[in-house]
Design a protein around this motif. Structure first.
Motif, PDB file in Angstrom:
ATOM      1  N   GLY A 116       0.806  -1.212   0.000  1.00 26.29           N
ATOM      2  CA  GLY A 116       0.000   0.000   0.000  1.00 26.29           C
ATOM      3  C   GLY A 116       0.837   1.258   0.000  1.00 26.29           C
ATOM      4  N   ARG A 117       1.290   1.632   1.196  1.00 22.35           N
ATOM      5  CA  ARG A 117       1.981   2.911   1.327  1.00 22.35           C
ATOM      6  C   ARG A 117       3.199   2.999   0.429  1.00 22.35           C
ATOM      7  NH1 ARG A 117       2.199   2.470   7.622  1.00 22.35           N
ATOM      8  NH2 ARG A 117       1.806   0.300   7.073  1.00 22.35           N
ATOM      9  N   GLN A 118       3.824   1.855   0.175  1.00 22.69           N
ATOM     10  CA  GLN A 118       4.997   1.932  -0.704  1.00 22.69           C
ATOM     11  C   GLN A 118       4.621   2.373  -2.108  1.00 22.69           C
ATOM     12  OE1 GLN A 118       8.127  -1.209   0.165  1.00 22.69           O
ATOM     13  NE2 GLN A 118       6.187  -2.045   0.879  1.00 22.69           N
ATOM     14  N   LEU A 119       3.377   2.039  -2.509  1.00 26.29           N
ATOM     15  CA  LEU A 119       2.939   2.492  -3.836  1.00 26.29           C
ATOM     16  C   LEU A 119       2.432   3.933  -3.809  1.00 26.29           C
ATOM     17  CD1 LEU A 119       1.390  -0.753  -5.254  1.00 26.29           C
ATOM     18  CD2 LEU A 119       3.177   0.602  -6.328  1.00 26.29           C
ATOM     19  N   LEU A 120       2.099   4.433  -2.631  1.00 26.06           N
ATOM     20  CA  LEU A 120       1.828   5.873  -2.545  1.00 26.06           C
ATOM     21  C   LEU A 120       3.156   6.619  -2.695  1.00 26.06           C
ATOM     22  CD1 LEU A 120      -0.711   6.201   0.436  1.00 26.06           C
ATOM     23  CD2 LEU A 120      -1.190   5.855  -1.993  1.00 26.06           C
ATOM     24  N   ALA A 121       4.181   6.065  -2.058  1.00 27.90           N
ATOM     25  CA  ALA A 121       5.488   6.739  -2.074  1.00 27.90           C
ATOM     26  C   ALA A 121       6.148   6.661  -3.447  1.00 27.90           C
ATOM     27  CB  ALA A 121       6.401   6.121  -1.019  1.00 27.90           C
ATOM     28  N   ASP A 122       5.966   5.529  -4.135  1.00 24.43           N
ATOM     29  CA  ASP A 122       6.590   5.387  -5.451  1.00 24.43           C
ATOM     30  C   ASP A 122       5.706   4.546  -6.368  1.00 24.43           C
ATOM     31  OD1 ASP A 122       8.112   5.062  -7.702  1.00 24.43           O
ATOM     32  OD2 ASP A 122       9.977   4.672  -6.617  1.00 24.43           O
ATOM     33  N   PRO A 174      11.504   5.030  -0.897  1.00 30.10           N
ATOM     34  CA  PRO A 174      10.868   4.236   0.161  1.00 30.10           C
ATOM     35  C   PRO A 174       9.852   5.017   0.980  1.00 30.10           C
ATOM     36  CG  PRO A 174      13.054   4.910   0.851  1.00 30.10           C
ATOM     37  CD  PRO A 174      12.841   5.509  -0.519  1.00 30.10           C
ATOM     38  N   CYS A 175       8.842   4.306   1.416  1.00 29.77           N
ATOM     39  CA  CYS A 175       7.894   4.834   2.398  1.00 29.77           C
ATOM     40  C   CYS A 175       8.616   4.851   3.746  1.00 29.77           C
ATOM     41  CB  CYS A 175       6.687   3.902   2.462  1.00 29.77           C
ATOM     42  SG  CYS A 175       5.692   4.079   3.949  1.00 29.77           S
ATOM     43  N   ILE A 176       8.483   5.931   4.496  1.00 31.99           N
ATOM     44  CA  ILE A 176       9.186   5.999   5.788  1.00 31.99           C
ATOM     45  C   ILE A 176       8.246   5.709   6.966  1.00 31.99           C
ATOM     46  CG2 ILE A 176      11.067   7.501   5.026  1.00 31.99           C
ATOM     47  CD1 ILE A 176       9.454   9.868   6.248  1.00 31.99           C
ATOM     48  N   ASN A 177       7.062   5.181   6.671  1.00 29.93           N
ATOM     49  CA  ASN A 177       6.170   4.704   7.734  1.00 29.93           C
ATOM     50  C   ASN A 177       5.800   5.818   8.712  1.00 29.93           C
ATOM     51  OD1 ASN A 177       4.804   2.504   8.906  1.00 29.93           O
ATOM     52  ND2 ASN A 177       6.356   2.345  10.497  1.00 29.93           N
ATOM     53  N   CYS A 178       5.546   7.014   8.165  1.00 29.51           N
ATOM     54  CA  CYS A 178       5.340   8.174   9.039  1.00 29.51           C
ATOM     55  C   CYS A 178       3.870   8.464   9.304  1.00 29.51           C
ATOM     56  CB  CYS A 178       6.003   9.398   8.427  1.00 29.51           C
ATOM     57  SG  CYS A 178       5.282   9.884   6.829  1.00 29.51           S
ATOM     58  N   TYR A 179       2.959   7.808   8.598  1.00 28.37           N
ATOM     59  CA  TYR A 179       1.507   7.940   8.808  1.00 28.37           C
ATOM     60  C   TYR A 179       0.948   9.313   8.427  1.00 28.37           C
ATOM     61  CZ  TYR A 179       1.751   3.438  11.201  1.00 28.37           C
ATOM     62  OH  TYR A 179       1.958   2.124  11.499  1.00 28.37           O
ATOM     63  N   VAL A 180       1.751  10.100   7.731  1.00 33.35           N
ATOM     64  CA  VAL A 180       1.267  11.420   7.300  1.00 33.35           C
ATOM     65  C   VAL A 180       0.093  11.260   6.334  1.00 33.35           C
ATOM     66  CG1 VAL A 180       1.919  13.388   5.831  1.00 33.35           C
ATOM     67  CG2 VAL A 180       3.387  12.707   7.741  1.00 33.35           C
ATOM     68  N   CYS A 181       0.163  10.236   5.470  1.00 37.21           N
ATOM     69  CA  CYS A 181      -0.885  10.035   4.461  1.00 37.21           C
ATOM     70  C   CYS A 181      -2.234   9.771   5.117  1.00 37.21           C
ATOM     71  CB  CYS A 181      -0.512   8.878   3.531  1.00 37.21           C
ATOM     72  SG  CYS A 181       0.031   7.381   4.375  1.00 37.21           S
ATOM     73  N   VAL A 182      -2.253   8.789   6.002  1.00 34.89           N
ATOM     74  CA  VAL A 182      -3.539   8.329   6.524  1.00 34.89           C
ATOM     75  C   VAL A 182      -4.116   9.316   7.529  1.00 34.89           C
ATOM     76  CG1 VAL A 182      -2.789   6.943   8.492  1.00 34.89           C
ATOM     77  CG2 VAL A 182      -4.728   6.188   7.101  1.00 34.89           C
ATOM     78  N   PRO A 223      -5.026  11.982   1.080  1.00 34.85           N
ATOM     79  CA  PRO A 223      -3.688  11.698   1.608  1.00 34.85           C
ATOM     80  C   PRO A 223      -2.603  12.586   0.995  1.00 34.85           C
ATOM     81  CG  PRO A 223      -4.795   9.669   1.009  1.00 34.85           C
ATOM     82  CD  PRO A 223      -5.676  10.786   0.561  1.00 34.85           C
ATOM     83  N   VAL A 224      -1.669  12.939   1.850  1.00 37.50           N
ATOM     84  CA  VAL A 224      -0.471  13.668   1.433  1.00 37.50           C
ATOM     85  C   VAL A 224       0.669  12.711   1.735  1.00 37.50           C
ATOM     86  CG1 VAL A 224       1.026  15.615   2.052  1.00 37.50           C
ATOM     87  CG2 VAL A 224      -1.471  15.859   2.166  1.00 37.50           C
ATOM     88  N   CYS A 225       1.638  12.586   0.849  1.00 38.14           N
ATOM     89  CA  CYS A 225       2.772  11.702   1.156  1.00 38.14           C
ATOM     90  C   CYS A 225       3.991  12.545   1.502  1.00 38.14           C
ATOM     91  CB  CYS A 225       3.083  10.779  -0.014  1.00 38.14           C
ATOM     92  SG  CYS A 225       4.495   9.715   0.334  1.00 38.14           S
ATOM     93  N   ALA A 226       4.618  12.219   2.629  1.00 34.14           N
ATOM     94  CA  ALA A 226       5.777  12.990   3.081  1.00 34.14           C
ATOM     95  C   ALA A 226       6.909  12.960   2.057  1.00 34.14           C
ATOM     96  CB  ALA A 226       6.274  12.439   4.413  1.00 34.14           C
ATOM     97  N   VAL A 227       7.047  11.841   1.357  1.00 30.16           N
ATOM     98  CA  VAL A 227       8.209  11.716   0.469  1.00 30.16           C
ATOM     99  C   VAL A 227       7.855  11.835  -1.006  1.00 30.16           C
ATOM    100  CG1 VAL A 227       9.423  10.302   2.167  1.00 30.16           C
ATOM    101  CG2 VAL A 227       8.114   9.171   0.361  1.00 30.16           C
ATOM    102  N   ASN A 228       6.556  11.855  -1.320  1.00 26.09           N
ATOM    103  CA  ASN A 228       6.139  11.954  -2.720  1.00 26.09           C
ATOM    104  C   ASN A 228       5.155  13.114  -2.908  1.00 26.09           C
ATOM    105  OD1 ASN A 228       5.251  11.688  -5.327  1.00 26.09           O
ATOM    106  ND2 ASN A 228       4.127   9.778  -4.970  1.00 26.09           N
TER     107      ASN A 228
END
Ligand code: FMN
Ligand code: SF4
Length: 678
Positions: A319-325, A342-350, A359-364
């Motif tokens: 999941g989140r890894q595909l949000l990140a990339d 990589p997803c950094i598991n920061c929960y910013v999206c959810v 959702p907003v992605c911290a790294v994307n």
């Protein structure tokens, strides 16, 4: 790709923004894309008016456009279908009772919410229009209607040309609620035994099958385990239920998990912070059924490969890894694993979902705005010099180089990563982001000059056409007596000590000795070794006081507590853990408390002495013993070099914490924004 709410529909209608999002993941090589939860009886039983609706033929054109786009990109489309049951916020907002198996009686632990700001609480309440929840125990007629809503939704999904439907039987939604003893106290044919509790999902599967025949695959999403409350679903029950679902006609089982109290257990499920968290549940389900099983839950590529190879599951969902990339799969397939962001598991999206936002992605920064992902090539390349090698500086360099500029990155220290390098000690998931950034700079041919303290003169020597300053925040000392004592460290000086870098000032003799030894042995270059070695030796005394209970303060407190220190955190404000995204914040506060750290909110420091920190709080003035004081407050944006350059008329931009303290998300997003204007 598993279901992830995007919340971009307009009154349930899928449009371009959703299509671009899913098509990007499809084009990135994903085998099958599952849409976000879509409401079978929309707006009844919906949790958002921005989620896809499936209750009317007017939704078919949007679904068809999505299916076409995903197919054109070479992937398959599955639509997740649900009735949100007791999480149907739109029912509350529109004055309807929420449909449930039994009226909830759980007195939920809401302790975590005290670390939410008033603004956050207001935004969450606004989703249900500030109305009070009411419930309606489902009657026979209601359940016949629910089953039919699923069947009709499946027909629409089929007519739109999608490939599969995922029947949602988890996460506390209506079907998942019926399956779980904790939600279902009925004594009729829909409650009691597991067979009875699974009846609703099984009847739904049969009705869907009768409606669509073999033209749609039917997946069922079920929790391999629920956490945290009396009567939670057990893996043994899930395994038996999966057999019943198979017998009812399901084509595949997708094994998730669920923490029943979102305010306490969210990081256990549905968004785990552990890698491969639900692999064992998938393995147990797979051993019991003959149909394919999908495993999910921080399935990093290597562990995913191993899960498939060992036969624990037939498919993996990321999941989140595909949000990140979005290009994750293609990159891996092309042997470019190291290029996966990589997803950094920061929960910013959810976090955004808690108040019904996108959702907003911290790294994307291009998440939910795919147009941004296409970097415009420059027609007249310039020489861009980036000052500072933290996440903001590296992202500025990467994007500028991708756009065609010649780029030099200068860094005063002996390594890239800035304060984020240090953060790996407490938050290991930040490490892969830095590794990815370094790898990309190397791949793209960015010139990196370490040990280079930039001045206006040195930048003139480099003949920069454009300068971007990314030198991080200024970390100061509190304006109280005793702040200059040698046992008082800021984030910067503590980092210098633990990494053996220059700037390790004011420390006690033993600490300086340990840092020197670390530098000589090379230990201070390896975050994993530092983390391990400091468990054996961390000569800072027994008592540690951390001033400031924000993201950094809490993580440092936990780091110290894990190493046997007796730690007190003094936070002057009413909330701990800001600005961490909510679920992670709640978890961090809980974890830190469980490690025995004394956490004090509204505690204002008045004085630091050689052995204590004196503070004022609701009960008056008190003192905490302190052999080491770590100052995690007093962080502010500062870019003195930018001012010097601007004074000389040299054009300069500032990114990251140097411009506005925003940690990794702020760093990456501001860097992206500026680099796209150069
Ligand atoms: C922003 C976001 C929204 C989500 N929405 C849904 C949803 O609509 N339905 C669902 O079943 N799971 C949802 N999930 C959970 C994911 O499907 C997935 O199970 C979870 O993120 C764990 O996988 P991961 O660790 O690979 O991200 C959501 C996750 C995220 C990050
Ligand atoms: S916001 Fe954080 S957790 Fe979510 S996908 Fe991006 S990096 Fe991962």
């Amino acid at each position: 790709m598993p279901a992830m709410d995007m919340n971009v529909c307009h009154d349930g209608v899928i449009d371009e923004q959703d299509i671009a999002h899913y098509a990007a993941r499809a084009a990135g090589g994903t085998g099958m894309v599952i849409t976000s939860a879509s409401a079978v009886a929309f707006p009844v039983g919906a949790t958002s008016l921005k989620e896809p609706g499936l209750s009317d033929d007017r939704f078919i054109p949007g679904l068809r456009a999505l299916a076409d786009a995903v197919h054109r990109a070479g992937s398959l489309l599955c639509v997740q279908a649900t009735h949100h049951g007791k999480v149907a916020r739109i029912d509350v907002a529109q004055g309807r009772p929420m449909l449930v198996p039994s009226t909830p009686i759980v007195d939920r632990d809401l302790e975590a919410l005290r670390d939410n700001t008033a603004e956050e609480l207001t935004r969450m309440a606004a989703v249900s229009g500030g109305m009070k929840s009411t419930y309606r125990e489902a009657t026979e007629e209601d359940l016949a209607w629910v089953i039919d809503q699923f069947a009709q939704a499946a027909r629409r999904i089929m007519e739109a040309g999608a490939d599969a439907i995922e029947v949602h039987c988890a996460h506390g939604y209506l079907l998942g609620g019926f399956l779980s003893r904790a939600d279902n106290r009925r004594t009729d044919r829909w409650g009691g035994s597991l067979e009875n509790r699974a009846r609703l999902v099984c009847e739904t599967i049969k009705a869907v099958r009768a409606e669509v025949g073999d033209r749609l695959a039917i997946l069922v999403r079920v929790a391999g385990q629920e956490f945290g409350e009396e009567g939670s679903l057990t893996t043994e029950e899930t395994v038996r239920a999966a057999r019943l679902m198979e017998a009812a006609g399901a084509d595949a089982i997708h094994v998730t998990a669920w923490g029943r109290n979102a305010f306490r257990d969210f990081t256990k499920g549905p968004l785990p912070n552990q890698v491969a968290a639900y692999r064992d549940y998938a393995r147990q389900v797979k051993a019991a059924v003959g149909i394919p099983v999908i495993a999910v839950g921080r399935m990093l590529p290597e562990v995913a490969e191993d899960t498939l190879a060992s036969g624990d599951a037939d498919f993996v969902a990321m999941g989140r890894q595909l949000l990140a990339d979005p290009d994750l799969v293609n990159k891996i397939r092309a042997g470019r694993r190291e290029s996966v962001r990589p997803c950094i598991n920061c929960y910013v999206c959810v976090e955004q979902n808690f108040w019904d936002d996108t959702p907003v992605c911290a790294v994307n920064p291009a998440l939910a705005d795919e147009g941004k992902a296409v970097l415009l090539q420059v027609t007249s390349p310039r020489h861009v010099v980036v000052v500072g090698g933290g996440p903001a500086g590296m992202e500025t360099a990467r994007v500028s180089r991708e756009r065609g500029h010649r780029v030099t990155l200068v860094e005063a220290g002996d390594r890239l990563g800035g304060s984020a390098w240090f953060s790996q000690l407490t938050t290991p998931a930040n490490g892969p982001l830095l590794d990815w950034q370094k790898h990309e700079l190397e791949r793209l041919g960015v010139v990196v000059l370490l040990g280079h303290r930039a001045t206006p003169e040195s930048l003139a020597d480099l003949r920069a056409d454009a300068v971007v300053v990314a030198t991080g925040a200024h970390r100061g000392l509190p304006p109280v007596p005793g702040a200059a004592l040698p046992h008082v460290q800021t984030g910067d000086t503590l980092r210098a000590l633990l990494t053996g870098a220059d700037g390790a000032v004011g420390a006690t003799r033993t600490m300086r000795w340990a840092a020197r030894a670390g530098r000589i042995t090379g230990l201070t270059r390896n975050p994993k070794l530092i983390a391990r070695a400091t468990r054996t030796i961390l000569p800072v005394g027994k008592h540690v006081v951390v001033i400031g209970g924000s993201l950094v303060g809490l993580e440092l407190a936990e780091f110290m507590a894990e190493r046997g220190k007796s730690v007190t955190v003094l936070e002057s404000g009413p909330q701990l853990g800001l600005p961490m995204a909510m679920p992670r914040r709640w978890e961090a506060v809980r974890q830190t408390g469980q490690h025995g750290v004394t956490l004090l909110r509204n505690a204002v420091v008045e004085e630091i002495t050689p052995s204590t920190v004196r503070y004022r709080h609701q009960d008056g003035v008190a003192a905490a013993p302190a052999d080491l004081v770590v100052v995690a407050s007093e962080v502010e944006a500062a870019a003195p070099l930018a001012k010097q350059l601007a004074d000389r008329g040299i054009p300069v931009d500032v990114v990251g914490d140097a411009s506005d303290v925003g940690y990794i998300q702020g760093a990456i997003h501001s860097a992206w924004r500026v680099a796209n204007t150069l």
